[in-house]
Design a protein around this motif. Structure first.
Motif, PDB file in Angstrom:
ATOM      1  N   LEU A 164       0.912  -1.459  -0.162  1.00 13.81           N
ATOM      2  CA  LEU A 164      -0.015  -0.095   0.222  1.00 13.81           C
ATOM      3  C   LEU A 164       0.667   1.248   0.150  1.00 13.81           C
ATOM      4  O   LEU A 164       0.190   2.511  -0.307  1.00 13.81           O
ATOM      5  CB  LEU A 164      -0.863  -0.047   1.193  1.00 13.81           C
ATOM      6  CG  LEU A 164      -1.906  -1.176   1.270  1.00 13.81           C
ATOM      7  CD1 LEU A 164      -2.770  -1.246   2.560  1.00 13.81           C
ATOM      8  CD2 LEU A 164      -2.983  -1.117  -0.022  1.00 13.81           C
ATOM      9  N   ALA A 168       2.123   1.082  -4.246  1.00 12.85           N
ATOM     10  CA  ALA A 168       1.365   1.945  -4.427  1.00 12.85           C
ATOM     11  C   ALA A 168       1.748   3.201  -4.999  1.00 12.85           C
ATOM     12  O   ALA A 168       1.302   3.989  -5.912  1.00 12.85           O
ATOM     13  CB  ALA A 168       0.248   2.418  -3.490  1.00 12.85           C
ATOM     14  N   LEU A 175      -3.119   7.246  -4.701  1.00 14.60           N
ATOM     15  CA  LEU A 175      -3.831   6.265  -3.380  1.00 14.60           C
ATOM     16  C   LEU A 175      -3.606   6.979  -2.073  1.00 14.60           C
ATOM     17  O   LEU A 175      -2.374   7.119  -1.732  1.00 14.60           O
ATOM     18  CB  LEU A 175      -3.589   4.943  -3.514  1.00 14.60           C
ATOM     19  CG  LEU A 175      -4.286   4.017  -2.397  1.00 14.60           C
ATOM     20  CD1 LEU A 175      -5.655   3.968  -2.608  1.00 14.60           C
ATOM     21  CD2 LEU A 175      -3.305   2.645  -2.560  1.00 14.60           C
ATOM     22  N   ALA A 177      -2.691   5.853   0.991  1.00 13.87           N
ATOM     23  CA  ALA A 177      -2.337   4.782   1.479  1.00 13.87           C
ATOM     24  C   ALA A 177      -2.401   4.918   2.803  1.00 13.87           C
ATOM     25  O   ALA A 177      -2.756   3.629   3.578  1.00 13.87           O
ATOM     26  CB  ALA A 177      -0.858   4.393   1.022  1.00 13.87           C
TER      27      ALA A 177
END
Length: 439
Positions: A164, A168, A175, A177
């Motif tokens: 994440l 990401a 995003l 995260a």
């Protein structure tokens, strides 16, 4: 995010204060601190400290994967030898150090997330693999449970951070995260908090009762004193009565003297057994003075030379240091002798016993390793219990390792035993740093 910072810093503080001399705890605290500083970004930016926010972002991204990997190396115990671990730490530091030195932070930080992913992903995955392998290889039931808990706490969150945050940042930079990573952090902290109450995590256990083994030792010691006193009194009565009967029956019934001799012999045997039990379980009072540890080890080996020669056992020594210990040389020599006898009895004819002294920062470890039959996993966790023995001999009371435990506990140190069936046993004496002098 500030709550995230304080939660991780608090966990790091608890680990460090619980046992600051533990290398494992120090690296766990290092990793938690490196991860925690990521929670300061918004606060620093809000109050206009953009440069500091850039620095803490850089430290968070580079030190977190390094910290968790080194923690996993230490915790897994899969890299033997202090020197080998030192070289590995230095080698693994090269890439994160290079990134810290080469990343621009003014006027704004320009992290190369592709480069970061290229080395952080292997670091995170290697850390997870080390934890899983150490769990798989562990045979001691108590340690295996603790490794399972540590793996359960760490691995899911580390994989979430990798996916994440690092992944990401390359494939989906828009995003948010932290919203998702925070859920895994809450999961890890919650499981860790629960397990510290129930089982203990990384040597920390939140509880009110003392070590149950310590309580057992005190109870048995007290019982042994009372038993010793009572039996000695009764045997004394038997001895007096036997002497009186000898004088009365010497002329009238000479045959009865042989029966009295049996009674006397049995009484002496009982007294000897009780004295041996009491000597191993009495409350130890140390008479501390300085002694050279390597010289005491050599002296103990000389005392047991006959036993080693009888079984054609080869003894190998590796003394990397020659420390002076402030302690009771008599009690420690007796404790070491118990371990050497156990090792000699465990190996087959022609076996090997390896003894090593290894410096560990301000302290030292003494290891006695044999290639004998080893100890079954279900027995290993009970070996320090009084009167428990893996040997099936009437002359063995199962008090040798209990005595060793008592001596090291009273001295401020500790003793660990690692063993695998058909592979051998290693006994490790850990000395308190305050009792060690070098030079």
């Amino acid at each position: 995010m500030i709550y995230y910072f304080f939660a991780l810093v608090t966990a790091a503080f608890i680990l460090l204060m619980n046992n600051p001399r533990s290398e494992m705890n120090r690296w766990a605290a290092f990793f938690l601190s490196a991860a925690a500083i990521g929670g300061l970004t918004d606060v620093l930016i809000r109050y206009g400290y953009d440069d500091w926010a850039n620095i803490e972002q850089l430290l968070n991204h580079t030190l977190s994967p390094y910290g968790i990997l080194i923690f996993s190396v230490v915790y897994s115990e899969l890299v033997p030898g202090k020197r080998a671990r030192l070289y590995l730490k230095l080698a693994l530091l090269v890439i994160p150090a290079w990134m810290m030195l080469s990343t621009p932070i003014k006027p704004e930080i320009r992290l190369d997330y592709r480069f970061l992913l290229g080395w952080a992903a292997p670091y995170y995955l290697a850390a997870c693999l080390l934890l899983i392998v150490s769990l798989w290889k562990e045979t001691n039931r108590r340690k295996r449970r603790n490794r399972f808990i540590a793996t359960l706490i760490i691995v899911p969150t580390i994989l979430a951070v990798l996916l994440l945050i690092n992944v990401a940042a390359v494939v989906a930079p828009e995003l948010d995260a932290f919203r998702y990573v925070s859920l895994f952090i809450i999961y890890s902290l919650s499981v860790a908090l629960i397990c510290t109450f129930i089982y203990g995590v990384l040597g920390v256990r939140l509880r009110f009762e003392k070590d149950p083994l310590e309580g057992t030792m005190k109870a048995v010691s007290s019982g042994a004193v009372q038993l010793n006193h009572s039996i000695k009194n009764e045997i004394g009565k038997i001895a007096i009565s036997s002497d009186n009967l000898k004088r009365e029956l010497a002329e009238r019934s000479p045959d009865s003297l042989s029966h009295l001799a049996i009674i006397t012999s049995a009484s002496d045997h009982m007294l000897g057994m009780v004295n041996r039990i009491h000597s191993q379980m009495r409350d130890i009072v140390l008479s501390e003075k300085p002694f050279k540890l390597d010289q005491l080890v050599q002296s103990s080996l000389a005392k047991h030379k006959g036993l080693f020669e009888q079984k054609e056992i080869r003894v190998r020594g590796d003394y990397a240091c020659s420390p002076t210990v402030i302690g009771d040389p008599v009690h420690f020599a007796e404790a070491l002798g118990n371990v050497l006898v156990n090792a000699a009895e465990a190996v087959e004819t022609g076996g090997v016993i390896h003894i090593s002294l290894e410096r560990e920062k301000k302290s030292v470890q003494l290891r006695i390793k044999d290639n004998g039959r080893g100890i079954a996993a279900d027995q290993l966790e009970r070996i320090f219990e009084p009167f428990f023995s893996t040997k099936n001999r009437s002359s063995n009371f199962g008090l040798g390792l209990s005595y060793v435990y008592n001596v090291m506990k009273k001295s401020g140190g500790s003793v660990d035993v690692m063993s695998r069936e058909n592979e051998g046993t290693t006994v490790i004496f850990h000395f308190a740093a305050k009792s060690i002098r070098f030079g």
